[in-house]
Scaffold this active site. Structure first.
Site, PDB file in Angstrom:
ATOM      1  N   ASP A  69      38.094  39.387  40.707  1.00  0.00           N
ATOM      2  CA  ASP A  69      38.769  40.543  41.305  1.00  0.00           C
ATOM      3  C   ASP A  69      38.952  41.636  40.258  1.00  0.00           C
ATOM      4  O   ASP A  69      38.674  42.813  40.506  1.00  0.00           O
ATOM      5  CB  ASP A  69      40.121  40.100  41.871  1.00  0.00           C
ATOM      6  N   CYS A  70      39.387  41.252  39.083  1.00  0.00           N
ATOM      7  CA  CYS A  70      39.612  42.201  37.992  1.00  0.00           C
ATOM      8  C   CYS A  70      38.303  42.842  37.531  1.00  0.00           C
ATOM      9  O   CYS A  70      38.221  44.054  37.348  1.00  0.00           O
ATOM     10  CB  CYS A  70      40.297  41.484  36.832  1.00  0.00           C
TER      11      CYS A  70
END
Length: 164
Positions: free
Chosen positions: A37-38
């Site tokens: 996600d990051c």
């Protein structure tokens, strides 16, 4: 030759106090999705900022269009046919994991497919397969820009309501 060209960002991250190499194969699917996600968020934000200096609110709106679960789900449907057997197994593990949090304003199918997408991105990042990671993201982004070629309907852009 300059060190940053030879080593790359991962070298410098690994030199930070407390940083240790992570074995992607031993990580849970949710841990892979957490880092994925990051990484995906950073890729998208870098792309959006590269399109010109604008108000932060405008940057956020454009970024949100790509990082929401429905958009990641849409991209994953296109990417799937390009995955190796190993990549597909990582995606499937991420997609099938039971998450602690519920999908907010997204269908459970999109949410799970997006979790698999993020797990795959996290896995490729931790395995230092940056060329492969950027290739798959590029395929997904191309499908968002040209959904007619992918034969699917592109997700509607979020107008701040949290819904498609």
């Amino acid at each position: 030759m300059e060190k940053s060209i030879v080593y790359g960002l991962d070298y410098y991250i690994s030199q930070m106090p407390g940083a240790e190499e992570t074995d992607a194969k031993s990580c849970s699917p949710l841990v892979l999705a957490y880092i994925g996600d990051c990484v995906f968020d950073l890729v998208i934000k870098t792309r959006v900022v590269g399109r010109g200096n604008r108000q932060v609110h405008k940057l956020h709106e454009e970024t949100s269009h790509f990082v929401q679960a429905s958009a990641q789900s849409f991209m994953m449907r296109t990417i799937q046919e390009h995955l190796t057997a190993e990549e597909h197994a990582v995606y499937r593990r991420g997609r099938n994991v039971k998450s602690v949090s519920a999908a907010k304003n997204q269908s459970i199918t999109d949410y799970r497919r997006a979790t698999g997408f993020e797990a795959l991105i996290g896995y490729l990042y931790l395995e230092h397969q940056y060329e492969r990671l950027t290739r798959l993201i590029s395929i997904g982004l191309a499908s968002m820009e040209s959904p007619e070629e992918a034969g699917e309907k592109r997700p509607a852009q979020d107008k701040g309501t949290g819904k498609e």
